[in-house]
Design a protein around this motif. Structure first.
Motif, PDB file in Angstrom:
ATOM      1  N   HIS A   1       0.856  -1.190   0.000  1.00  0.00           N
ATOM      2  CA  HIS A   1       0.000   0.000   0.000  1.00  0.00           C
ATOM      3  C   HIS A   1       0.891   1.240   0.000  1.00  0.00           C
ATOM      4  O   HIS A   1       1.824   1.320   0.791  1.00  0.00           O
ATOM      5  CB  HIS A   1      -0.906   0.008   1.235  1.00  0.00           C
ATOM      6  CG  HIS A   1      -1.983   1.029   1.168  1.00  0.00           C
ATOM      7  ND1 HIS A   1      -1.822   2.303   1.624  1.00  0.00           N
ATOM      8  CD2 HIS A   1      -3.234   0.960   0.666  1.00  0.00           C
ATOM      9  CE1 HIS A   1      -2.931   2.976   1.427  1.00  0.00           C
ATOM     10  NE2 HIS A   1      -3.814   2.186   0.844  1.00  0.00           N
ATOM     11  N   PRO A   2       0.605   2.212  -0.862  1.00  0.00           N
ATOM     12  CA  PRO A   2       1.464   3.400  -0.948  1.00  0.00           C
ATOM     13  C   PRO A   2       1.182   4.396   0.177  1.00  0.00           C
ATOM     14  O   PRO A   2       0.626   5.473  -0.044  1.00  0.00           O
ATOM     15  CB  PRO A   2       1.121   3.977  -2.320  1.00  0.00           C
ATOM     16  CG  PRO A   2      -0.322   3.596  -2.520  1.00  0.00           C
ATOM     17  CD  PRO A   2      -0.462   2.238  -1.863  1.00  0.00           C
ATOM     18  N   SER A   3       1.564   4.022   1.385  1.00  0.00           N
ATOM     19  CA  SER A   3       1.346   4.915   2.524  1.00  0.00           C
ATOM     20  C   SER A   3       2.356   4.615   3.628  1.00  0.00           C
ATOM     21  O   SER A   3       2.967   3.551   3.654  1.00  0.00           O
ATOM     22  CB  SER A   3      -0.080   4.755   3.063  1.00  0.00           C
ATOM     23  OG  SER A   3      -0.276   3.434   3.496  1.00  0.00           O
ATOM     24  N   VAL A   4       2.500   5.605   4.501  1.00  0.00           N
ATOM     25  CA  VAL A   4       3.323   5.453   5.699  1.00  0.00           C
ATOM     26  C   VAL A   4       2.493   5.886   6.896  1.00  0.00           C
ATOM     27  O   VAL A   4       1.506   6.607   6.760  1.00  0.00           O
ATOM     28  CB  VAL A   4       4.623   6.287   5.629  1.00  0.00           C
ATOM     29  CG1 VAL A   4       5.537   5.772   4.534  1.00  0.00           C
ATOM     30  CG2 VAL A   4       4.341   7.768   5.468  1.00  0.00           C
ATOM     31  N   LEU A   5       2.908   5.443   8.061  1.00  0.00           N
ATOM     32  CA  LEU A   5       2.217   5.775   9.292  1.00  0.00           C
ATOM     33  C   LEU A   5       3.169   6.528  10.212  1.00  0.00           C
ATOM     34  O   LEU A   5       4.397   6.338  10.130  1.00  0.00           O
ATOM     35  CB  LEU A   5       1.744   4.504   9.999  1.00  0.00           C
ATOM     36  CG  LEU A   5       0.700   3.658   9.275  1.00  0.00           C
ATOM     37  CD1 LEU A   5       1.343   2.759   8.236  1.00  0.00           C
ATOM     38  CD2 LEU A   5      -0.052   2.805  10.261  1.00  0.00           C
ATOM     39  N   VAL A   6       2.597   7.346  11.065  1.00  0.00           N
ATOM     40  CA  VAL A   6       3.370   8.022  12.099  1.00  0.00           C
ATOM     41  C   VAL A   6       2.453   8.191  13.305  1.00  0.00           C
ATOM     42  O   VAL A   6       1.245   8.403  13.150  1.00  0.00           O
ATOM     43  CB  VAL A   6       3.941   9.385  11.623  1.00  0.00           C
ATOM     44  CG1 VAL A   6       2.843  10.405  11.384  1.00  0.00           C
ATOM     45  CG2 VAL A   6       4.971   9.935  12.595  1.00  0.00           C
TER      46      VAL A   6
END
Length: 144
Positions: free
Chosen positions: A95-100
């Motif tokens: 999935h083209p996403s990052v988390l923070v």
């Protein structure tokens, strides 16, 4: 003297920066958490606690995760490097996403956060909207 963009990022900045992008709508996600969209496509959202993002020692689910879309897997990998506050989980493989986590936003400057939010918007906006927004920015036009 440092300007406001050099100060540590805060949760309020995520909201402010996302709303500053053109053609943005906000919808209520699950549990009333905001989802920022452009053209009906999410680019930033505040995630509910989920089993895949939890404290490794206690197993307690993180209740402060924000998801940002990215343009490519290369961009994702660049953001999730060792000392970065950004991370991913197996749930987001491919999935083209990052988390923070909200509690780690202060490890970024407001300017760094602005770049992440703008890149998230650019990854989801239509080509016409991207081109118009980029053309209105100061400096030389982008080359890529």
């Amino acid at each position: 003297m440092a300007d406001a963009d050099g100060r540590p990022a805060r949760v309020e900045d995520v909201h402010e920066l996302a709303l500053a992008m053109p053609h943005v709508t906000v919808v209520d996600g699950s549990a009333g958490r905001p989802v920022y969209q452009v053209g009906g496509k999410s680019f930033v959202f505040f995630r509910n606690p989920r089993p895949d993002a939890a404290d490794p020692e206690t197993g307690e689910r993180y209740d402060d995760v924000i998801v940002f879309w990215v343009e490519s897997d290369a961009d994702k990998q660049a953001l999730v490097q060792d000392s970065s506050p950004f991370f991913t989980t197996p749930h987001f493989n491919g999935h083209p996403s990052v988390l923070v986590r909200e509690c780690r936003l202060g490890e970024l400057s407001r300017a760094e956060l602005a770049e992440v939010v703008q890149d998230a918007w650019l990854s989801r906006a239509s080509q016409r909207r991207r081109a118009k927004w980029l053309a209105g920015r100061p400096g030389p036009p982008p080359t890529g």
